[in-house]
Design an enzyme around this catalytic site. Structure first.
Site, PDB file in Angstrom:
ATOM      1  N   ASP A 282      27.823 -86.051  40.809  1.00  0.00           N
ATOM      2  CA  ASP A 282      26.778 -86.926  41.324  1.00  0.00           C
ATOM      3  C   ASP A 282      27.308 -88.345  41.525  1.00  0.00           C
ATOM      4  O   ASP A 282      26.681 -89.151  42.211  1.00  0.00           O
ATOM      5  CB  ASP A 282      25.534 -86.920  40.431  1.00  0.00           C
TER       6      ASP A 282
ATOM      7  N   ASP B  66      32.873 -87.098  39.612  1.00  0.00           N
ATOM      8  CA  ASP B  66      32.813 -86.837  38.177  1.00  0.00           C
ATOM      9  C   ASP B  66      32.464 -85.365  37.934  1.00  0.00           C
ATOM     10  O   ASP B  66      32.254 -84.607  38.886  1.00  0.00           O
ATOM     11  CB  ASP B  66      31.840 -87.801  37.500  1.00  0.00           C
TER      12      ASP B  66
ATOM     13  N   SER C 123      27.590 -85.679  32.489  1.00  0.00           N
ATOM     14  CA  SER C 123      28.059 -86.548  33.558  1.00  0.00           C
ATOM     15  C   SER C 123      29.520 -86.936  33.353  1.00  0.00           C
ATOM     16  O   SER C 123      30.393 -86.094  33.282  1.00  0.00           O
ATOM     17  CB  SER C 123      27.152 -87.776  33.657  1.00  0.00           C
TER      18      SER C 123
ATOM     19  N   ASP D 232      29.900 -83.477  37.130  1.00  0.00           N
ATOM     20  CA  ASP D 232      28.741 -82.835  37.757  1.00  0.00           C
ATOM     21  C   ASP D 232      28.543 -83.302  39.192  1.00  0.00           C
ATOM     22  O   ASP D 232      27.531 -82.992  39.821  1.00  0.00           O
ATOM     23  CB  ASP D 232      27.470 -83.051  36.937  1.00  0.00           C
TER      24      ASP D 232
END
Length: 577
Positions: free
Chosen positions: A309, A305, A148, A307
């Protein structure tokens, strides 16, 4: 001196033929016993979103051997569900971090060696698309290789179940049981063998197209977007992550033609070379975006960010400065926009429900009451929002409207079961356009309107990193001390109740009452005016987080109360931080 258990673990990695020579050389070069202890004193454990840790050799580090062992254990859990589960398979995606692509391939090859079908994306993708792919392929599960928003030294392994939400606790416990039973010598096949067997299937553009079509279906005013979207100037940064292609595409296809992507941060970069941490919550991550925003006279700044999400947002004020909105503020604005738009058009379901994590702002409580929509709070972790969506579908009671958590996570619709920054970018752009064209307001103006209408709720999160074995012990001591605290006020505010979510009890008016909430490791206190403080050790990082939500009669009043409350609160545990 190392204790015997840690020494034995360390020596096993130095001598066993299971580990390659580079791994052994890395470990043999260690001279600091504290470092050796930290790498071997425990195994990485599942937290709110799977497993996450620093890269390196050792049982308490992310490495190819842990990936194999974890995947094999996960594969055995799937095998226990029978031949149909193996046939349905596992969707696998990865972001732009160090070793993400290699870890994703290892995951696929271990699963196929177990006779389980694997759907592997052909290049980096976002976490929400992985969640979508699980549902789209009717897979039994999914794996996302990502850490993340953490620094470059980290990577992680997020596990999803058949509904597209993160793995339920019961299944996570089964994986950990399997891991405790197996060693490090894990069966694996080659990529060529996996492809020849027919068990490895690559995913690409067709899945992308179906995912983005579902994202665009969530927009509330598509005609307005196509007609006026070009009037909104947007600066966007993917922070070297997976978001660029899909955020640019969804905005462009929806009508937002004036999108400028920060060139220095546009391409994937394992080193995240332009930022200290690739986290939209960190003000330093916005430096380049703000520079270009000034040049472009942008209305809106967006950041995703690695990834993709989590979505961060800044909006332009009338004086040309930029207001950095928190995740709580974005969540409240989107709830107000989504529910308000549906009410205005007579499309709000009678049984509509809004969801948020228990540590997210209390501003949404009067907002939801005013709009006549039930607000359900869930534990930290978007999988618990996914659980509630699944429950509504299975019981036929409730229609999911919108869900969010304060850590920059938002979802509308049921195409995925995790927070989605691609959708968030489109919704925030549409909300900004709607208020600009219909009311002449910025998102900052809308936020001020919410404060004036429902109260000045200021939220702040303080995260304290406490590394290693000593840090873990100190986090436990902090929670024990807070649980024993009996002060009746803080910062001039009266404490109305105390919540121990782990014990599922609430202390109020001298009585101990049952707390109707899942057992999670969180302590809380609630003030008479509706604000709160909550303390929560992270399940995936060596951190303890403190969440402050303070209500005031004005911004200045709330700011002063927040300052005094934090000082009083931390005075009790300062020696442990």
């Amino acid at each position: 001196m190392l204790n015997k258990e840690i020494e034995d673990r360390y020596q096993q990695w130095l001598s066993s033929p299971c580990f390659d020579e580079n791994t052994k050389a890395e470990l043999a070069a260690l001279t600091d016993e504290k470092e050796i202890e930290d790498r071997f004193y425990c195994d990485l454990e599942f937290g709110t979103g799977g497993m996450r840790g620093m890269l390196g050799a050792g049982t308490n580090r992310m490495n190819v051997y842990l990936i194999r062992k974890l995947t094999y254990s996960f594969g055995q859990v799937i095998c226990d569900h029978g031949p149909e589960a193996k046939k349905r398979g596992v969707a696998i995606a990865y972001d732009s971090r160090r070793f993400s692509e290699a870890f994703a391939l290892e995951t696929a090859l271990v699963l196929t060696a177990c006779g389980i079908r694997a759907y592997l994306f052909d290049s980096l993708r976002s976490t929400p698309e992985l969640s979508f792919a699980v549902r789209d392929k009717h897979a039994i599960a999914g794996v996302m290789i990502t850490a993340s928003h953490n620094p470059k030294e980290y990577n992680g392994y997020k596990v999803y179940w058949e509904d597209g939400a993160q793995l339920p606790p019961a299944e996570a416990d089964k994986i950990m049981e399997k891991m405790a039973e197996c060693g490090w010598d894990i069966p694996i096949i080659t990529r060529e063998e996996a492809l020849e067997s027919g068990l490895l299937e690559m995913l690409g553009q067709p899945t992308d197209n179906r995912y983005l079509a579902c994202v665009k279906e969530q927009l509330l005013h598509p005609d307005m977007d196509q007609t006026h979207g070009g009037e909104l100037k947007i600066v966007y940064t993917p922070l070297h992550g997976a978001g660029r292609v899909f955020v640019e595409r969804v905005l462009s296809e929806s009508g937002f033609s004036q999108v400028f992507t920060v060139p220095e941060q546009a391409d994937p970069d394992t080193e995240f070379s332009t930022v200290k941490v690739p986290n939209p919550e960190d003000d330093g991550a916005w430096q380049l975006a703000r520079k270009y925003a000034g040049q472009q006279q942008a209305d809106l700044l967006l950041a995703t960010d690695p990834d993709s999400d989590r979505l961060g947002v800044q909006c332009r004020n009338a004086d040309g400065t930029y207001c950095h909105l928190t995740g709580n503020q974005i969540g409240a604005i989107l709830a107000y926009y989504i529910i308000g738009s549906q009410k205005e058009e007579g499309k709000l379901p009678q049984d509509g429900v809004m969801l948020q994590s228990v540590v997210s702002t209390a501003l949404t409580e009067p907002l939801a009451r005013d709009m006549g929509v039930p607000l359900i709070k869930v534990p930290v972790g978007f999988k618990f929002i996914g659980e509630q969506i699944k429950k509504m579908e299975e019981t036929g009671k409730g229609t999911f409207l919108f869900g969010f958590e304060e850590s920059l996570g938002y979802l509308k619709g049921t195409y995925a079961r995790d927070k989605d920054a691609v959708l968030g970018a489109a919704l925030v752009a549409e909300a900004a356009l709607y208020y600009k064209t219909t009311q002449g307001k910025t998102l900052a103006d809308v936020l001020e309107e919410l404060f004036e209408k429902y109260g000045y709720f200021l939220d702040e999160q303080v995260a304290c990193t406490l590394m290693g074995k000593d840090g873990k012990e100190r986090i436990g001591q902090i929670m024990d001390r807070l649980a024993a605290d009996s002060r009746e006020s803080l910062g001039g505010q009266t404490i109305a109740s105390r919540e121990n979510y782990k014990k599922q009890e609430q202390k109020k008016d001298g009585s101990v009452l049952p707390l109707d909430f899942p057992s999670v490791n969180i302590l809380g206190l609630t003030f008479e005016n509706g604000g709160f403080i909550k303390a929560r050790p992270s399940g995936t990082e060596p951190k303890i987080r403190f969440y402050f939500c303070i209500a005031g009669t004005s911004r200045q009043d709330a700011e002063e109360k927040l300052k005094q409350t934090k000082e009083g609160f931390f005075s009790l545990i300062a020696d442990l931080l």
